[in-house]
Scaffold this motif. Structure first.
Motif, short mmCIF file in Angstrom:
data_model
loop_
_atom_site.label_atom_id
_atom_site.label_comp_id
_atom_site.label_asym_id
_atom_site.label_seq_id
_atom_site.Cartn_x
_atom_site.Cartn_y
_atom_site.Cartn_z
N GLU A 716 0.85 -1.19 0.00
CA GLU A 716 0.00 0.00 0.00
C GLU A 716 0.89 1.24 0.00
O GLU A 716 1.92 1.29 0.66
CB GLU A 716 -0.89 0.00 1.25
N GLY A 717 0.50 2.22 -0.80
CA GLY A 717 1.27 3.44 -0.87
C GLY A 717 2.22 3.44 -2.06
O GLY A 717 1.97 2.80 -3.08
N ASN A 718 3.32 4.15 -1.91
CA ASN A 718 4.25 4.30 -3.03
C ASN A 718 5.21 3.11 -3.11
O ASN A 718 5.76 2.66 -2.11
CB ASN A 718 5.06 5.60 -2.87
N ASN A 719 5.39 2.61 -4.33
CA ASN A 719 6.32 1.50 -4.57
C ASN A 719 7.31 1.93 -5.64
O ASN A 719 6.95 2.09 -6.82
CB ASN A 719 5.57 0.26 -5.06
N GLU A 720 8.54 2.17 -5.22
CA GLU A 720 9.60 2.50 -6.18
C GLU A 720 10.16 1.19 -6.73
O GLU A 720 10.95 0.51 -6.06
CB GLU A 720 10.69 3.33 -5.52
N ILE A 721 9.74 0.84 -7.95
CA ILE A 721 10.13 -0.43 -8.55
C ILE A 721 11.38 -0.20 -9.41
O ILE A 721 11.36 0.61 -10.34
CB ILE A 721 8.99 -1.00 -9.41
N ARG A 722 12.44 -0.92 -9.08
CA ARG A 722 13.68 -0.82 -9.83
C ARG A 722 14.10 -2.23 -10.25
O ARG A 722 14.20 -3.13 -9.41
CB ARG A 722 14.78 -0.16 -9.00
N MET A 723 14.36 -2.40 -11.54
CA MET A 723 14.69 -3.72 -12.08
C MET A 723 15.99 -3.65 -12.86
O MET A 723 16.17 -2.78 -13.72
CB MET A 723 13.54 -4.21 -12.97
N TYR A 724 16.88 -4.59 -12.58
CA TYR A 724 18.18 -4.66 -13.25
C TYR A 724 18.33 -6.06 -13.83
O TYR A 724 18.12 -7.06 -13.14
CB TYR A 724 19.30 -4.35 -12.27
N PHE A 725 18.76 -6.11 -15.09
CA PHE A 725 18.84 -7.41 -15.76
C PHE A 725 20.27 -7.88 -15.94
O PHE A 725 21.13 -7.13 -16.42
CB PHE A 725 18.16 -7.38 -17.13
N MET A 726 20.50 -9.10 -15.54
CA MET A 726 21.75 -9.80 -15.82
C MET A 726 21.37 -11.24 -16.15
O MET A 726 20.65 -11.88 -15.38
CB MET A 726 22.69 -9.78 -14.61
N PRO A 727 21.76 -11.75 -17.31
CA PRO A 727 21.33 -13.10 -17.71
C PRO A 727 21.62 -14.15 -16.65
O PRO A 727 22.70 -14.13 -16.02
CB PRO A 727 22.13 -13.37 -18.98
#
Length: 759
Positions: A716-727
């Motif tokens: 609930e509330g703010n969700n700072e979604i950060r995604m980093y890709f490495m195979p």
């Protein structure tokens, strides 16, 4: 004076270069006369063109941004390019050298074909010269290998031709190890071949022990110390494998998820007799000139059509000589190798195994070709070994087979002779060269280079003429590209959409473009060329998780053939954040609710999807795939209401939210999601275990859902979604490569120390 001495010393090597160059030019010539670029087959423009463009663009961007080309957001819904495109040229040595050339791809493709044909012949020249120490024989072997059916036909698959051109160096590495205990070339070529095409490398690896034992026995005349020697070479093989680990381990972990792996054939015979007719005749006739043409041996399955064993009538005539060879060791061992090759050839089960536990296929015939060349070169180098009785029998039997199988094919298929006159003419011309080579062999081998070159160059030219149907002109390219973008700026269509709305710059959205109307049936992958987030793909290495989407509604996704995708289901479009369409006519707009925002862009209609939803959606209910299939069948509207998973994930409160500040570039995706309750979010990017997701700085787990997409819990509330890709497997692969480098350097140091002690 020095120049004349150099030319005299290397006259056969230089002659081979010149003859291969002439043959390649003759192959290109029909297209050039028409004003076109030579293109060997349809896959060049449908796959290799866009994938090369993607690989080049991604690599250049990675160098600029000091990153690695791990991920592409424009490769069909998002894709692990590091793993998936390693089989489509990302690390192909020929591509790496031409990435610096900023030119039309079809020019680069032609340049690469030319260089690969030359290098195929030259690498075979080096191998045969090392075995038989005869320059003229090496010249003939280089011609036959460089202009074989495989070399010419697989100009249509640039990655296969790249691999083929390097294979003689692999066998040369084995030869150098056997004779001089040198291992450097073998290790390096294992490394390069694995990066070039791991698919063909499987077949080469399976054949390697047989070849090694064959040559060890023939060189040493016994198997004394063979175990120690074999174990050493296996060790060097794995050093090369370790060196490639940073690419191959992620690729392996990716490809084993593909449903093509394990789809092997368990039967012991082919249902269609045409396969056998074609196999028997393929060693004697240039079938690359008719495989996809007026072919009496036509077979529905394309992998069974591609039988490319021919490498000139000279090889066909002389190869059977081993049957009467006075060297019993050579004779018996050669018979054994051919028995193994023939069992694999004529048995679908074994063909599937050597094809990497996939369907039966004859692309591994490059191994058969090089072995034929090695065996026949023994008799080219020493005509005193030729048994002319066997030679005469070979001529009669092979001519009889050519005629017999041709008419047997007609009878079996119920075809009329008149419809296949061109194929018959090719057979007659081939027989003429068989007779001509037979005469010159009996006269002492003096004219063989000329006749061999004329024959192979002629059929290369025939293939070039046949390829007119797939050749492409600048007008063809302009007709496709200029409809949607300027020829010199493919990004301007992407820029148009980004600046169409001030919110678009900070949004991730997809665009619908009709394949047949605006892509002119040119390629499902033209979205890659335009750098668009599109809805279609022609790609056998698409994200494996996407097979779940096909389960939801296969009829609305898979188009025409396997691995060709075209999403036309409106509900799936909405779920996948399809914001715009660009069409010729209003009735072609795929959305249920839309607004025309521009009807003057290049005379086309641009429509906004009023049911557009952000790339991140919130859900509160779940349903399993099995229940969906049983109860709702193809009702894809459920994607907008339910989390669809393999198993129920529990009750989740109803959530509503706002997604903004979307950013994506290189190997990063980020956004801010505000939710009214704890809930579950689904991201419209294909599931891949290589993502590291943090929400408000804390690591978050995620699952595969909604047709192979990414799902995770939000608060609930703010969700700072950060995604980093490495195979997945990259770190393990990097460790493998570091170990490989250390071992390789250690081996070099040991060699240097030994040489110093010897002095």
């Amino acid at each position: 004076m020095k120049n004349s001495n150099f030319i005299k010393k290397h006259k056969y090597f230089i002659s081979l270069l010149l003859l291969l160059s002439i043959a390649a030019i003759l192959m290109f010539l029909p297209s050039w006369i028409k004003g076109n670029y030579f293109v060997g087959g349809g896959d060049v423009k449908t796959q290799w063109y866009p994938f090369y463009t993607l690989n080049r663009r991604t690599t250049i961007n990675a160098l600029k941004d000091h990153t690695l080309p791990f991920y592409s957001f424009v490769l069909f819904l998002g894709n692990n390019i590091w793993a998936s495109k390693s089989s489509y040229g990302l690390f192909d040595i020929y591509n790496i050298f031409t990435y610096i050339i900023n030119n039309n791809y079809f020019f680069i493709y032609g340049l690469q074909c030319f260089v690969k044909i030359l290098f195929s012949g030259l690498s075979c020249y080096l191998l045969i010269d090392n075995i038989y120490k005869n320059k003229k024989t090496s010249l003939l072997a280089g011609l036959c290998y460089g202009l074989s059916s495989f070399a010419i036909y697989f100009t249509s698959q640039p990655g296969f031709l790249s691999f083929y051109s390097l294979v003689p160096l692999y066998f040369l590495g084995i030869e150098l190890y056997l004779i001089n205990n040198k291992k450097v070339l073998f290790i390096i070529i294992v490394f390069i071949l694995l990066l070039t095409n791991y698919y063909l490398f499987v077949a080469l690896s399976l054949f390697s022990p047989l070849y090694f034992l064959y040559r060890y026995y023939n060189i040493n005349k016994s198997f004394k110390n063979v175990v120690v020697s074999t174990l050493k070479l296996i060790g060097y093989y794995f050093v090369g494998v370790l060196l490639s680990g940073v690419v191959i381990i992620p690729a392996f972990l990716y490809v084993v998820q593909n449903d093509r792996i394990g789809a092997y054939e368990i039967s012991l015979s082919y249902d269609d007799l045409s396969v056998y007719f074609h196999l028997f005749i393929s060693a004697f006739v240039p079938n690359h000139t008719y495989i996809y043409g007026n072919n009496i041996f036509d077979i529905n399955e394309h992998t069974l059509k591609e039988i490319t064993l021919y490498s000139g009538s000279l090889i066909g005539l002389l190869t059977p000589q081993f049957i009467s060879d006075e060297d019993k060791i050579f004779k018996k061992s050669t018979i054994l190798v051919y028995l193994v090759l023939l069992v694999i050839t004529f048995t679908p089960f074994f063909s599937s195994i050597i094809n990497g536990l996939s369907g039966p296929c004859f692309r591994w015939f490059l191994i058969f070709i090089i072995f034929n060349v090695i065996v026949s070169s023994k008799y080219i180098s020493n005509t005193k070994l030729i048994n002319f009785k066997v030679l005469k029998i070979s001529l009669i039997v092979e001519i009889t087979l050519i005629f017999l199988l041709y008419f047997a094919g007609l009878l079996y298929k119920g075809y009329s002779f008149g419809d296949y006159k061109v194929q018959f003419l090719i057979f007659v011309i081939t027989i003429f060269f068989f007779v001509l080579n037979y005469i010159f062999i009996k006269k002492g081998n003096k004219q063989l280079v000329i006749t061999c070159f004329i024959e192979l160059a002629l059929f290369s030219c025939f293939y070039g003429y046949k390829s007119l149907i797939t050749s492409i002109s600048k007008d063809d390219i302009n007709n496709v590209t200029s409809v949607l973008a300027d020829n010199d700026n493919y990004n301007n269509l992407r820029d148009y959409f980004i600046y169409l709305d001030k919110e678009n710059e900070h949004d991730y959205f997809r665009i619908y473009v009709p394949y047949k109307d605006l892509y002119w049936s040119f390629s499902h992958d033209l979205s890659i060329i335009y750098n668009l987030n599109g809805l279609m793909s022609y790609d056998s290495t698409f994200a494996p998780s996407f097979t779940k989407m096909c389960l939801l509604n296969k009829e609305q996704i898979v188009d025409v053939i396997d691995w060709e995708f075209n999403i036309i289901d409106t509900n799936i479009m909405n779920f996948l954040s399809t914001k715009y369409s660009i069409t010729l006519n209003e009735e072609d707009i795929p959305f249920d609710n839309y607004e025309i925002v521009d009807n003057s862009y290049r005379g086309l209609i641009v429509a906004l999807n009023l049911d557009y939803r952000p790339i991140v959606s919130l859900y509160s209910k779940s349903i399993t795939y099995s229940k969906l299939k049983k109860t709702y069948q193809n009702d894809t509207s459920l994607l907008n209401e339910y989390i669809v998973t393999n198993s129920t994930i529990g009750n989740i409160n109803k959530s509503e939210g706002i997604c903004n500040n979307i950013e994506y570039y290189d190997n990063y995706f980020g956004c801010d999601l505000t939710s009214s309750n704890d809930g579950f979010a689904v991201l419209g990017l294909p599931y891949d275990e290589g993502w590291k997701i943090t929400i408000n700085g804390e690591k978050a787990s995620y699952i595969e859902c909604n047709g192979g997409m990414i799902g995770f819990n939000v608060h609930e509330g703010n969700n700072e979604i950060r995604m980093y890709f490495m195979p997945k497997g990259f770190k393990l692969g990097l460790i493998s490569t570091i170990i490989g480098v250390c071992v390789f350097v250690l081996l070099l140091v040991i060699d240097i120390i030994r040489k110093c002690k010897a002095i």
